[in-house]
Design a protein around this motif. Structure first.
Motif, PDB file in Angstrom:
ATOM      1  N   LEU A 713      38.457  10.866   2.479  1.00 42.23           N
ATOM      2  CA  LEU A 713      38.792  10.366   1.513  1.00 42.23           C
ATOM      3  C   LEU A 713      38.286   9.024   1.131  1.00 42.23           C
ATOM      4  N   ILE A 714      37.190   8.607   1.375  1.00 46.52           N
ATOM      5  CA  ILE A 714      36.596   7.290   1.484  1.00 46.52           C
ATOM      6  C   ILE A 714      36.772   6.803   0.083  1.00 46.52           C
ATOM      7  N   THR A 715      36.198   7.706  -0.997  1.00 48.53           N
ATOM      8  CA  THR A 715      36.549   7.046  -2.409  1.00 48.53           C
ATOM      9  C   THR A 715      37.988   6.913  -2.893  1.00 48.53           C
ATOM     10  N   SER A 716      38.810   7.535  -2.241  1.00 46.40           N
ATOM     11  CA  SER A 716      40.153   7.256  -2.610  1.00 46.40           C
ATOM     12  C   SER A 716      40.863   6.025  -2.054  1.00 46.40           C
ATOM     13  N   GLN A 717      40.225   5.736  -1.044  1.00 50.61           N
ATOM     14  CA  GLN A 717      40.412   4.503  -0.214  1.00 50.61           C
ATOM     15  C   GLN A 717      39.975   3.315  -1.133  1.00 50.61           C
ATOM     16  N   VAL A 718      38.630   3.658  -1.834  1.00 48.82           N
ATOM     17  CA  VAL A 718      38.246   2.616  -2.212  1.00 48.82           C
ATOM     18  C   VAL A 718      39.014   2.201  -3.666  1.00 48.82           C
ATOM     19  N   ASP A 719      39.270   3.240  -4.393  1.00 44.70           N
ATOM     20  CA  ASP A 719      40.207   3.000  -5.524  1.00 44.70           C
ATOM     21  C   ASP A 719      41.522   2.320  -5.280  1.00 44.70           C
ATOM     22  N   GLN A 720      42.161   2.334  -4.076  1.00 43.31           N
ATOM     23  CA  GLN A 720      43.194   1.490  -3.594  1.00 43.31           C
ATOM     24  C   GLN A 720      42.973  -0.021  -3.643  1.00 43.31           C
ATOM     25  N   ARG A 721      41.767  -0.201  -3.034  1.00 41.44           N
ATOM     26  CA  ARG A 721      41.382  -1.671  -3.271  1.00 41.44           C
ATOM     27  C   ARG A 721      41.197  -2.149  -4.612  1.00 41.44           C
ATOM     28  N   VAL A 722      40.508  -1.313  -5.165  1.00 38.55           N
ATOM     29  CA  VAL A 722      40.034  -1.732  -6.691  1.00 38.55           C
ATOM     30  C   VAL A 722      41.545  -1.964  -7.607  1.00 38.55           C
ATOM     31  N   PHE A 723      42.281  -1.118  -7.140  1.00 38.28           N
ATOM     32  CA  PHE A 723      43.678  -1.342  -7.854  1.00 38.28           C
ATOM     33  C   PHE A 723      44.310  -2.519  -7.593  1.00 38.28           C
ATOM     34  N   LYS A 724      44.330  -2.756  -6.085  1.00 35.24           N
ATOM     35  CA  LYS A 724      44.906  -4.095  -5.650  1.00 35.24           C
ATOM     36  C   LYS A 724      44.482  -5.228  -6.487  1.00 35.24           C
ATOM     37  N   ASP A 725      43.111  -5.241  -6.626  1.00 36.93           N
ATOM     38  CA  ASP A 725      42.388  -6.191  -7.556  1.00 36.93           C
ATOM     39  C   ASP A 725      42.826  -6.383  -9.092  1.00 36.93           C
ATOM     40  N   PHE A 726      42.882  -5.327  -9.514  1.00 33.78           N
ATOM     41  CA  PHE A 726      43.566  -5.316 -10.819  1.00 33.78           C
ATOM     42  C   PHE A 726      45.078  -5.816 -10.854  1.00 33.78           C
ATOM     43  N   LEU A 727      45.876  -5.415  -9.813  1.00 31.79           N
ATOM     44  CA  LEU A 727      47.161  -5.752  -9.913  1.00 31.79           C
ATOM     45  C   LEU A 727      47.186  -7.076  -9.723  1.00 31.79           C
ATOM     46  N   SER A 728      46.367  -7.774  -8.930  1.00 35.00           N
ATOM     47  CA  SER A 728      46.360  -9.205  -8.858  1.00 35.00           C
ATOM     48  C   SER A 728      45.955  -9.897 -10.048  1.00 35.00           C
ATOM     49  N   GLU A 729      44.843  -9.414 -11.010  1.00 37.56           N
ATOM     50  CA  GLU A 729      44.808 -10.052 -12.065  1.00 37.56           C
ATOM     51  C   GLU A 729      45.772  -9.846 -13.126  1.00 37.56           C
ATOM     52  N   LYS A 730      46.069  -8.700 -13.328  1.00 38.20           N
ATOM     53  CA  LYS A 730      46.928  -8.258 -14.472  1.00 38.20           C
ATOM     54  C   LYS A 730      48.530  -8.779 -14.250  1.00 38.20           C
ATOM     55  N   LEU A 731      49.049  -8.507 -13.007  1.00 34.06           N
ATOM     56  CA  LEU A 731      50.505  -9.061 -12.757  1.00 34.06           C
ATOM     57  C   LEU A 731      50.197  -9.834 -11.422  1.00 34.06           C
ATOM     58  N   PRO A 732      50.087 -11.013 -11.469  1.00 32.81           N
ATOM     59  CA  PRO A 732      50.094 -12.049 -10.416  1.00 32.81           C
ATOM     60  C   PRO A 732      51.191 -12.396  -9.803  1.00 32.81           C
ATOM     61  N   ARG A 733      52.459 -12.381 -10.658  1.00 36.28           N
ATOM     62  CA  ARG A 733      53.591 -12.757 -10.054  1.00 36.28           C
ATOM     63  C   ARG A 733      54.052 -11.579  -9.096  1.00 36.28           C
ATOM     64  N   LEU A 734      53.984 -10.358  -9.504  1.00 35.08           N
ATOM     65  CA  LEU A 734      54.308  -9.117  -8.703  1.00 35.08           C
ATOM     66  C   LEU A 734      53.531  -9.062  -7.540  1.00 35.08           C
ATOM     67  N   GLN A 742      55.056  -8.640   2.678  1.00 32.15           N
ATOM     68  CA  GLN A 742      54.033  -7.758   3.182  1.00 32.15           C
ATOM     69  C   GLN A 742      54.217  -6.353   2.763  1.00 32.15           C
ATOM     70  N   ILE A 743      54.193  -6.185   1.527  1.00 28.52           N
ATOM     71  CA  ILE A 743      54.316  -4.733   0.880  1.00 28.52           C
ATOM     72  C   ILE A 743      52.833  -4.135   0.783  1.00 28.52           C
ATOM     73  N   ASP A 744      52.427  -3.284   1.478  1.00 26.56           N
ATOM     74  CA  ASP A 744      51.416  -2.392   0.902  1.00 26.56           C
ATOM     75  C   ASP A 744      51.552  -1.440  -0.019  1.00 26.56           C
ATOM     76  N   VAL A 745      51.030  -1.740  -1.122  1.00 25.09           N
ATOM     77  CA  VAL A 745      51.398  -0.837  -2.341  1.00 25.09           C
ATOM     78  C   VAL A 745      50.728   0.486  -2.388  1.00 25.09           C
ATOM     79  N   SER A 746      49.454   0.586  -1.484  1.00 29.29           N
ATOM     80  CA  SER A 746      49.040   1.719  -1.304  1.00 29.29           C
ATOM     81  C   SER A 746      49.517   2.904  -0.690  1.00 29.29           C
ATOM     82  N   LEU A 747      50.434   2.322   0.116  1.00 32.31           N
ATOM     83  CA  LEU A 747      51.396   3.578   0.705  1.00 32.31           C
ATOM     84  C   LEU A 747      52.146   4.206  -0.370  1.00 32.31           C
ATOM     85  N   ILE A 748      52.351   3.598  -1.583  1.00 29.71           N
ATOM     86  CA  ILE A 748      52.895   4.524  -2.497  1.00 29.71           C
ATOM     87  C   ILE A 748      51.975   5.024  -3.614  1.00 29.71           C
TER      88      ILE A 748
END
Length: 872
Positions: A713-734, A742-748
């Motif tokens: 599931l290597i590409t699935s894990q890659v998408d989780q890291r990409v999503f964290k980047d977008f989350l930091s850019e689009k919703l920095p407060r959250l 210390q919440i790991d959103v990839s678990l959700i």
């Protein structure tokens, strides 16, 4: 007044008889009242016309027509065909006027529009009423020309005529209404006794009939006008005309009074006013004649004054030279007039010559016509002679046959004449029935528009009611959380209220009352509308969600859903375009979703003939290594859907075959947990096994990147890291809030990406996400994942405990009920990111992840080597 005598078909036991009745139209209630005679005060019955239809069948007889109400059919007979058509046309017109004025926009519906527009709406309604009336008149002329009023059979004047005679005296008495008959008889007796003293309350026709020949048409119009003026309202609410016919007739026959004494002898002030009006008319005519005389005198006076002025000028001239000049001027005028007279005489001569030529030409034509007529006459004589000769030759042997032929021909001619009469009658009947159908259709359209307005108002009220109930349950839920801090009595009350709220069943509520869009237990695809949470505290949340779903559907039904369905219905053959992309993002209606999904899949997957059947045969002959895992996952697939909740469901075997066929189709992946849910959603929408198989192929091989469902599931894990980047850019407060606790959103979110939100969102929003996902690809998943966090951002920021945050993130996607709002956030509010940026981020994080995995493998190898060197 629409009134007159008609024969009504009555039933006395097994015998049907015609009874003469006096009918009068009540315009206030749109009823047709009928009496035994015109002098009766109480009606024997009434016919409601607002919901009635009219019919005339020529085979029943001349003048017979029917009035059909929802409860009864009335059969009536007029004295002639013309009278019948007049009654039908007038009843049609009055029914339309009543329905068009009474069945307007429902009372209270102005609350649906803005208050400043209320006056404008009333004005538009009035204009529409006038326009409909005008169109109604034009339409009636198109179907059937207006019939002249038969004054001898219809109207107030017909009341003066004696009622049609019946065979026996008792035949016309109504046995069904004995009390009404007694009242009318008593009233007629009392009215006849009071006739000499006060004859304003009953009809009196005897003296009116003494001088019928002296009343001209204008006076008859005035009589009818007088009848309309003297209408008054009785105690039972019925309008009945009262007219002093005797005084009207005597006053018109006696002429106009010439003196004040004669005027004072008139008893009635209305008669005095009529006399004065007649005197005014006489004086007006006299003034007109005097004005004409004055005009003639003015012209003579002007000619005399002109002659006087010329003579004065001649006499006032001081010298003979001036007088001579005046005479010369007159001589010149005389010469000019003489030349003009000569020119006119010359023109007259030319015209006389032309007229002479035309007369000669006409004479020649007459002579030519005379010759032709003589020639034609000669030919006719020859024809007659030849005909007589042939008749003499054939008379002896065929005399008997000719006699029979003549008789047969005569009968056929009579039959033809009868058929022509029947054709004319059926044409008239057809025209009237067309008019009746048109009228009823327009009434039905008006009622449908009113019903639609009421349904819209009801939808708004139901949506508001659902919102209120949702707020009430939300308050109960907050009180439920605060129960430990409440007094014991208050806590018990809150507990009882919560139990009552949990006992409410959406399905029973929908069946027990009128609902525009009832929320049943399952939706169109079998998903549960009210989630079945195992935790007792979340069951109240499920009720709130059901009410929110119902409220959103009711509010968007007319405003959003109907225009969207109209746009989809207007689309013919599907083709790639910006408009189609926008429509798919807005959500595909249920009736179009299957067709659009098949088209999307067919664009990217070439369906090999019999490929799916060969895969099924292979799976039957050889057991796949993943078949055991597939069997374990089948009972855990879409447990909230009625089509998969039971092991005996019909879709379970289909899902098994689709997953086994894919395992043989793509041996590199075989089977991965999550594919069962993707295939299940495809089966629910497409319904066909093979179509669901190719849809799964399209998702795994075309939409998702390679190795998305591999063992690592290597590409699935890659998408989780990409999503964290977008989350930091689009919703920095959250994102900062998550890092603080210390919440790991990839678990959700890992499961969101793996199965495209299946089992995470409510079914209505899930299928809209899938519509855009199948058409545009994985970037839709990134957009909606960001939109979900944006939708609940403020709620998450108010939680300041890591355990509570994780608990909230477990079910917060189920709290999203407004799919339109989520769609606007995903595609409009968030800044767009192109597919090129997504590919670059994936490539960068894949290199980092592969380097980390390689480093882990080296550490693992060194650890194994070290343990091996140390020995057991």
């Amino acid at each position: 007044k629409l009134c007159g005598y008609l024969n009504k078909l009555g039933i006395k036991g097994p015998i049907k008889t015609w009874k003469s009745r006096w009918f009068i139209y009540d315009e206030n209630k749109c009823h047709l009242l009928y009496y035994r005679t015109a002098q009766d005060i109480n009606p024997l019955g009434s016919i409601e016309l607002s919901t009635a239809s009219f019919d005339c069948k020529m085979e029943n007889g001349e003048g017979i027509f029917e009035i059909r109400t929802p409860s009864r059919v009335f059969t009536l007979k007029a004295i002639s065909k013309q009278a019948m058509m007049y009654w039908l046309q007038q009843l049609q017109m009055r029914r339309w006027e009543f329905c068009n004025t009474k069945s307007r926009f429902p009372v209270g519906s102005s609350q649906l529009v803005n208050e400043p527009l209320a006056g404008r709406t009333i004005l538009l309604i009035c204009v529409c009423i006038l326009f409909c009336f005008y169109v109604d008149v034009v339409d009636n002329e198109d179907f059937l020309p207006l019939v002249k009023t038969p004054t001898e059979a219809v109207g107030l004047k017909a009341a003066s005529l004696p009622a049609p005679q019946t065979s026996t005296a008792l035949q016309n008495i109504s046995l069904k209404h004995p009390w009404t008959e007694i009242q009318n008889t008593v009233f007629s007796i009392c009215g006849s006794k009071q006739l000499w003293g006060n004859n304003e309350n009953v009809f009196s026709f005897d003296e009116f009939q003494e001088h019928p020949a002296n009343l001209d048409e204008e006076q008859e119009v005035e009589v009818e006008a007088g009848c309309a003026v003297k209408e008054r309202t009785l105690e039972d609410g019925r309008m009945e005309p009262r007219l002093n016919w005797i005084r009207k007739a005597r006053w018109r026959n006696s002429g106009f009074p010439d003196s004040h004494e004669e005027l004072s002898r008139e008893r009635n002030p209305m008669d005095k006013m009529s006399v004065l009006q007649q005197q005014i008319l006489t004086l007006t005519e006299e003034v007109k004649s005097q004005k004409e005389l004055v005009k003639l005198l003015h012209k003579a006076l002007e000619a005399a004054q002109q002659e006087k002025r010329v003579s004065s000028m001649y006499l006032a001239a001081a010298e003979d030279k001036d007088r001579l000049e005046l005479v010369r001027h007159k001589v010149r005028q005389i010469a000019d007039l003489t030349s003009r007279l000569e020119a006119l005489e010359q023109e007259k001569k030319e015209l006389e010559q032309i007229l002479t030529l035309r007369d000669s030409h006409i004479q020649e034509l007459k002579e030519h016509v005379q010759l032709l007529m003589e020639k034609n006459h000669a030919k006719q004589e020859v024809i007659m002679a030849l005909t007589e000769q042939m008749a003499r030759e054939l008379s002896d042997p065929l005399q008997e046959d000719n006699t029979i032929t003549a008789e047969t021909l005569y009968k056929q001619q009579e039959e033809i004449e009868h058929l022509k009469d029947d054709i004319d009658a059926y044409k008239t009947q057809n025209q009237f029935l067309n008019s009746e159908i048109h009228q009823v259709t327009r009434l039905w359209t008006s009622v449908a528009e009113n019903e639609k307005a009421l349904l819209m108002k009801c939808a708004c009220l139901q949506a508001r009611n659902c919102q209120m109930e949702s707020k009430y349950l939300t308050v109960l839920r907050k009180l439920q959380d605060a129960v430990p801090g409440l007094p014991s009595s208050h806590a018990e009350l809150v507990k009882n209220l919560i139990q009552e709220a949990l006992q409410w069943d959406v399905k029973e509520e929908a069946e027990g009352s009128f609902n525009l869009s009832p929320v049943s237990e399952y939706d169109e695809y079998g998903f549960m509308t009210v989630p079945d949470y195992e935790i007792e505290d979340w069951k109240l949340l499920a009720k709130i969600q059901a009410l929110e779903i119902k409220s959103n559907k009711l509010r968007s039904q007319e405003i959003v859903e109907k225009p969207l369905r109209d746009r989809w219905n207007s689309i013919g053959e599907l083709s790639v375009s910006a408009e189609l992309k926008s429509l798919i993002r807005s959500g595909i209606p249920v009736e179009h979703r299957q067709r659009v999904w098949r088209w999307i899949v067919s664009r990217h997957c070439s369906h090999l003939p019999d490929h799916y059947q060969r895969l099924l045969q292979q799976s039957k002959s050889t057991e796949h290594p993943a078949s055991r895992q597939i069997e374990l996952d089948l009972p855990r697939t879409l447990t909230n859907n009625k089509h998969f909740s039971s092991p005996t469901s019909q879709l379970i075997p289909k899902l098994r075959r689709v997953l086994l066929a894919f395992s043989w189709h793509n041996p590199a992946i075989g089977y991965c947990q999550g594919l069962n849910r993707l295939a299940a959603v495809a089966l629910l929408v497409l319904e066909d096994e093979e179509s669901a198989f190719w849809c799964l192929v399209h998702i795994v091989e075309n939409l998702m990147p390679p190795d998305y469902y591999s063992d690592t599931l290597i590409t699935s894990q890659v998408d989780q890291r990409v999503f964290k980047d977008f989350l930091s850019e689009k919703l920095p407060r959250l994102m900062a809030h998550f890092e603080q606790y210390q919440i790991d959103v990839s678990l959700i979110t890992f499961n969101w990406f793996l199965v495209a939100f299946v089992d995470s969102l409510v079914s209505d929003i899930l299928l809209r996400v899938w519509d855009a996902f199948l058409y545009e690809g994985t970037k839709v998943i990134f957009r909606y994942a960001l939109a979900i966090f944006k939708y609940n951002e403020e709620e998450i920021l108010r939680i300041h405990d890591s355990v509570e945050i994780y608990q909230y993130l477990r079910f917060f996607t189920r709290m999203i009920m407004d799919g339109r709002k989520l769609m606007n956030i995903a595609f409009n509010d968030l800044n767009p990111f192109p597919m090129k940026l997504l590919r670059n981020r994936r490539s960068m994080h894949r290199e980092e992840l592969e380097a980390e995995l390689c480093e882990l493998e080296q550490i693992k190898a060194a650890y194994v080597k070290e343990r091996a060197e140390q020995g057991p």
